[in-house]
Design an enzyme around this catalytic site. Sequence first.
Site, PDB file in Angstrom:
ATOM      1  N   ARG A 168      25.944  10.047 -26.628  1.00 62.55           N
ATOM      2  CA  ARG A 168      24.790  10.868 -27.042  1.00 62.55           C
ATOM      3  C   ARG A 168      25.031  12.273 -26.499  1.00 62.55           C
ATOM      4  O   ARG A 168      25.600  12.430 -25.402  1.00 62.55           O
ATOM      5  CB  ARG A 168      23.480  10.293 -26.482  1.00 62.55           C
ATOM      6  CG  ARG A 168      22.243  11.126 -26.811  1.00 62.55           C
ATOM      7  CD  ARG A 168      20.930  10.373 -26.594  1.00 62.55           C
ATOM      8  NE  ARG A 168      20.658  10.016 -25.215  1.00 62.55           N
ATOM      9  CZ  ARG A 168      20.765   8.792 -24.730  1.00 62.55           C
ATOM     10  NH1 ARG A 168      21.150   7.788 -25.502  1.00 62.55           N
ATOM     11  NH2 ARG A 168      20.500   8.536 -23.447  1.00 62.55           N
TER      12      ARG A 168
ATOM     13  N   GLU B 185      22.752  15.776 -25.992  1.00 70.92           N
ATOM     14  CA  GLU B 185      21.347  16.217 -26.084  1.00 70.92           C
ATOM     15  C   GLU B 185      21.181  17.610 -25.491  1.00 70.92           C
ATOM     16  O   GLU B 185      21.595  17.862 -24.356  1.00 70.92           O
ATOM     17  CB  GLU B 185      20.456  15.240 -25.316  1.00 70.92           C
ATOM     18  CG  GLU B 185      18.999  15.689 -25.208  1.00 70.92           C
ATOM     19  CD  GLU B 185      18.098  14.661 -24.547  1.00 70.92           C
ATOM     20  OE1 GLU B 185      18.592  13.892 -23.693  1.00 70.92           O
ATOM     21  OE2 GLU B 185      16.906  14.636 -24.883  1.00 70.92           O
TER      22      GLU B 185
ATOM     23  N   ASP C 224       0.825  -1.214   0.000  1.00 76.61           N
ATOM     24  CA  ASP C 224       0.000   0.000   0.000  1.00 76.61           C
ATOM     25  C   ASP C 224       0.859   1.264   0.000  1.00 76.61           C
ATOM     26  O   ASP C 224       0.438   2.311   0.489  1.00 76.61           O
ATOM     27  CB  ASP C 224      -1.002  -0.014   1.159  1.00 76.61           C
ATOM     28  CG  ASP C 224      -0.307  -0.189   2.502  1.00 76.61           C
ATOM     29  OD1 ASP C 224       0.936  -0.294   2.505  1.00 76.61           O
ATOM     30  OD2 ASP C 224      -1.011  -0.225   3.518  1.00 76.61           O
TER      31      ASP C 224
ATOM     32  N   TYR D 169      26.218   4.266 -30.896  1.00 76.31           N
ATOM     33  CA  TYR D 169      26.283   3.231 -29.857  1.00 76.31           C
ATOM     34  C   TYR D 169      26.881   1.973 -30.482  1.00 76.31           C
ATOM     35  O   TYR D 169      26.267   1.404 -31.406  1.00 76.31           O
ATOM     36  CB  TYR D 169      24.878   2.933 -29.324  1.00 76.31           C
ATOM     37  CG  TYR D 169      24.112   4.205 -28.990  1.00 76.31           C
ATOM     38  CD1 TYR D 169      24.208   4.795 -27.736  1.00 76.31           C
ATOM     39  CD2 TYR D 169      23.325   4.841 -29.968  1.00 76.31           C
ATOM     40  CE1 TYR D 169      23.529   5.966 -27.439  1.00 76.31           C
ATOM     41  CE2 TYR D 169      22.653   6.019 -29.685  1.00 76.31           C
ATOM     42  CZ  TYR D 169      22.755   6.581 -28.426  1.00 76.31           C
ATOM     43  OH  TYR D 169      22.082   7.752 -28.152  1.00 76.31           O
TER      44      TYR D 169
ATOM     45  N   HIS E 168      12.606  15.127 -29.792  1.00 70.80           N
ATOM     46  CA  HIS E 168      11.171  15.071 -29.492  1.00 70.80           C
ATOM     47  C   HIS E 168      10.761  16.418 -28.912  1.00 70.80           C
ATOM     48  O   HIS E 168      11.602  17.186 -28.432  1.00 70.80           O
ATOM     49  CB  HIS E 168      10.876  13.935 -28.491  1.00 70.80           C
ATOM     50  CG  HIS E 168      11.761  13.961 -27.280  1.00 70.80           C
ATOM     51  ND1 HIS E 168      11.513  14.766 -26.192  1.00 70.80           N
ATOM     52  CD2 HIS E 168      12.930  13.314 -26.983  1.00 70.80           C
ATOM     53  CE1 HIS E 168      12.459  14.595 -25.283  1.00 70.80           C
ATOM     54  NE2 HIS E 168      13.350  13.730 -25.743  1.00 70.80           N
TER      55      HIS E 168
ATOM     56  N   HIS F  67       8.625  13.662 -23.105  1.00 74.64           N
ATOM     57  CA  HIS F  67       8.282  13.435 -24.512  1.00 74.64           C
ATOM     58  C   HIS F  67       6.936  14.137 -24.687  1.00 74.64           C
ATOM     59  O   HIS F  67       5.884  13.554 -24.481  1.00 74.64           O
ATOM     60  CB  HIS F  67       8.192  11.948 -24.822  1.00 74.64           C
ATOM     61  CG  HIS F  67       9.547  11.273 -24.787  1.00 74.64           C
ATOM     62  ND1 HIS F  67       9.738   9.965 -25.100  1.00 74.64           N
ATOM     63  CD2 HIS F  67      10.776  11.760 -24.492  1.00 74.64           C
ATOM     64  CE1 HIS F  67      11.036   9.659 -24.986  1.00 74.64           C
ATOM     65  NE2 HIS F  67      11.674  10.741 -24.610  1.00 74.64           N
TER      66      HIS F  67
ATOM     67  N   HIS G   3      17.871   5.557 -32.902  1.00 70.76           N
ATOM     68  CA  HIS G   3      16.711   6.325 -32.427  1.00 70.76           C
ATOM     69  C   HIS G   3      16.571   7.630 -33.203  1.00 70.76           C
ATOM     70  O   HIS G   3      17.447   8.006 -33.970  1.00 70.76           O
ATOM     71  CB  HIS G   3      16.811   6.575 -30.911  1.00 70.76           C
ATOM     72  CG  HIS G   3      18.037   7.344 -30.473  1.00 70.76           C
ATOM     73  ND1 HIS G   3      18.152   8.709 -30.621  1.00 70.76           N
ATOM     74  CD2 HIS G   3      19.189   6.933 -29.883  1.00 70.76           C
ATOM     75  CE1 HIS G   3      19.326   9.098 -30.125  1.00 70.76           C
ATOM     76  NE2 HIS G   3      19.977   8.044 -29.679  1.00 70.76           N
TER      77      HIS G   3
ATOM     78  N   HIS H 268      17.808   3.000 -22.742  1.00 65.03           N
ATOM     79  CA  HIS H 268      17.058   3.369 -21.537  1.00 65.03           C
ATOM     80  C   HIS H 268      17.652   2.687 -20.304  1.00 65.03           C
ATOM     81  O   HIS H 268      16.922   2.163 -19.459  1.00 65.03           O
ATOM     82  CB  HIS H 268      15.573   3.011 -21.689  1.00 65.03           C
ATOM     83  CG  HIS H 268      14.868   3.917 -22.658  1.00 65.03           C
ATOM     84  ND1 HIS H 268      13.578   3.701 -23.090  1.00 65.03           N
ATOM     85  CD2 HIS H 268      15.272   5.031 -23.289  1.00 65.03           C
ATOM     86  CE1 HIS H 268      13.224   4.656 -23.939  1.00 65.03           C
ATOM     87  NE2 HIS H 268      14.250   5.473 -24.079  1.00 65.03           N
TER      88      HIS H 268
ATOM     89  N   ASP I 138      15.965  18.129 -20.226  1.00 63.82           N
ATOM     90  CA  ASP I 138      16.326  16.804 -20.745  1.00 63.82           C
ATOM     91  C   ASP I 138      17.667  16.955 -21.463  1.00 63.82           C
ATOM     92  O   ASP I 138      17.705  17.409 -22.609  1.00 63.82           O
ATOM     93  CB  ASP I 138      15.223  16.317 -21.697  1.00 63.82           C
ATOM     94  CG  ASP I 138      15.506  14.924 -22.235  1.00 63.82           C
ATOM     95  OD1 ASP I 138      16.467  14.272 -21.782  1.00 63.82           O
ATOM     96  OD2 ASP I 138      14.740  14.477 -23.121  1.00 63.82           O
TER      97      ASP I 138
ATOM     98  N   ASP J 241      22.256  11.010 -18.974  1.00 65.77           N
ATOM     99  CA  ASP J 241      21.043  11.606 -19.553  1.00 65.77           C
ATOM    100  C   ASP J 241      20.143  11.921 -18.364  1.00 65.77           C
ATOM    101  O   ASP J 241      19.543  11.010 -17.778  1.00 65.77           O
ATOM    102  CB  ASP J 241      20.398  10.617 -20.520  1.00 65.77           C
ATOM    103  CG  ASP J 241      19.149  11.185 -21.203  1.00 65.77           C
ATOM    104  OD1 ASP J 241      18.628  12.213 -20.736  1.00 65.77           O
ATOM    105  OD2 ASP J 241      18.705  10.572 -22.192  1.00 65.77           O
TER     106      ASP J 241
ATOM    107  N   GLU K 212      19.259  15.322 -30.132  1.00 65.10           N
ATOM    108  CA  GLU K 212      20.017  14.343 -29.356  1.00 65.10           C
ATOM    109  C   GLU K 212      20.517  13.164 -30.193  1.00 65.10           C
ATOM    110  O   GLU K 212      20.107  12.024 -29.979  1.00 65.10           O
ATOM    111  CB  GLU K 212      19.182  13.836 -28.188  1.00 65.10           C
ATOM    112  CG  GLU K 212      17.764  13.378 -28.529  1.00 65.10           C
ATOM    113  CD  GLU K 212      17.039  12.821 -27.303  1.00 65.10           C
ATOM    114  OE1 GLU K 212      17.593  11.934 -26.651  1.00 65.10           O
ATOM    115  OE2 GLU K 212      15.924  13.294 -27.010  1.00 65.10           O
TER     116      GLU K 212
HETATM  117  N1  GLY Z   1      15.674  11.264 -21.418  1.00 65.03           N
HETATM  118  C1  GLY Z   1      14.765  10.770 -22.340  1.00 65.03           C
HETATM  119  C2  GLY Z   1      15.069  11.184 -23.701  1.00 65.03           C
HETATM  120  O1  GLY Z   1      16.134  11.728 -23.941  1.00 65.03           O
HETATM  121  O2  GLY Z   1      14.282  11.094 -24.581  1.00 65.03           O
HETATM  122 MN    MN Z   2      15.296  13.449 -24.914  1.00 59.44          MN
HETATM  123 MN    MN Z   3      17.357  12.614 -22.498  1.00 63.30          MN
END
Ligand code: GLY
Ligand code: MN
Ligand code: MN
Length: 441
Positions: A411, A413, A36, A387, A353, A360, A349, A241, A270, A258, A383
């Site tokens: 990456r 971003e 709970d 990889y 976004h 997002h 990817h 992720h 972000d 990230d 971004e």
């Molecule tokens: N941190 C999530 C993304 O970069 O989309």
């Molecule tokens: Mn992002």
């Molecule tokens: Mn990110």
Amino acid sequence: MIDLDCFSKRRDRFLAQLGDKAAVIPGAPLVTHHSDCEYPFRQNSDFWYLTGFDEPDAVALFLPYRPKGEQYILFVLPKRSTDEVWTGFRWGTEGAVGRFGADIAHSIDELAIRLSDYLVGADGIAFRVGKHPQVQALVLKAWTEQLDKFQRNGSGALSLVAPCPLIHQLRLRKEKIEIDRMREAARISAGAHELARNIVRPGMNERQVQALIEQYFLDHGARGPAYQSIVAGGDNACVLHYTANNSQLADGDLLLIDAGCSLFDYYNGDITRTFPINGHFTGEQRALYEIVLKAQEVAIDLVSPGQNAENVHESAVRIIVEGLLDLGLLRGSVDSLIEQRAYSHLYMHRTGHWLGLDVHDVGAYRLGEYPVKLQSGMVLTVEPGIYISDRLPVPQDQPSIDERWKGIGIRIEDDVLVGDFEKEVLSLNALKSVESMQFAK
Ligand code: GLY
Ligand code: MN
Ligand code: MN
């Protein structure tokens, strides 16, 4: 914190667009984590955007067909000292009216009996089916009654439509006050990245770095992380992720972070940065870092009114493919590699976004066959990454990958605001040049 007046202006815009439809916009419930115990409360962003009300289990009705003074109804948890002694202060119905500007407020327990009455005069209902099971059951019951009434009276709320296109169109272009808040979220997020890069040493654990970053968010007035922070040393960075954040940082590896904060009014940063844990790139790391950085800079350069997110993505892909060809990690012509997506085992990817109340964020990227054009007030991330690991098979006709490249995930971003003429990189305080990533440790 964003001031309450701006929520009222948004409601006016939303009401004006509804025609004669009633909108039913639920807030978020508390979500059980285990037994709970609950996750920290996170308000539904659409509900927040229109109300500024930050308690669970609330529902807002918007009734443009009713007289002024009866158009904005809030159903909220009632004030109850036996509950408040466990979970803290509630505004209750009085606060919903007095502080949050509702025309009328009721206890949430009364939604089931009052909804039908409030629909009298509506020609349809705007409600997002599929996301709010408890409220949906009440809406569908009330809608069924409306359909039955139509049979007898020839009028009623016949149609059930999604409110998202209206709200999300509003949310996609940020108001000035929202942009200020997003600058603040990006500023705090960037500060945390700077701190982390200066403190990281070989032998630390990823979770210690996560703790530093998230402490910085809280210290600087944020609510907390906007999403699960990704603190990924070496090959962990190739898991897009990755959130386990529980490995030791090795001398000679890169660290990908990230992470971004969420403010108390839910605006988010972000940001991703990648740097050498011991302060010095190897030749392979540096070569790949320079490609990603160039791809990101070229893509950011393209962000301007009239452009679109697909072109931004494609410009980054082109630089990455050219760079990987030069290094012998791809084989073929640039155009055919792009056309066949033969690079996708190394860059899998999209390049960004929308960013806003959701990380997002909402808003379409295409309208039918046309990509949505960038307009001032939109905020997007840029971004790109590379990889290199064994997780995905190398496509036929592409060169196998030498061991010296493996375990490198990069990456970079940033959060970019489309201005009237110029873009603004909201996260520019997080450094990213090759030189600033390297220093004596
Ligand atoms: N941190 C999530 C993304 O970069 O989309
Ligand atoms: Mn992002
Ligand atoms: Mn990110």
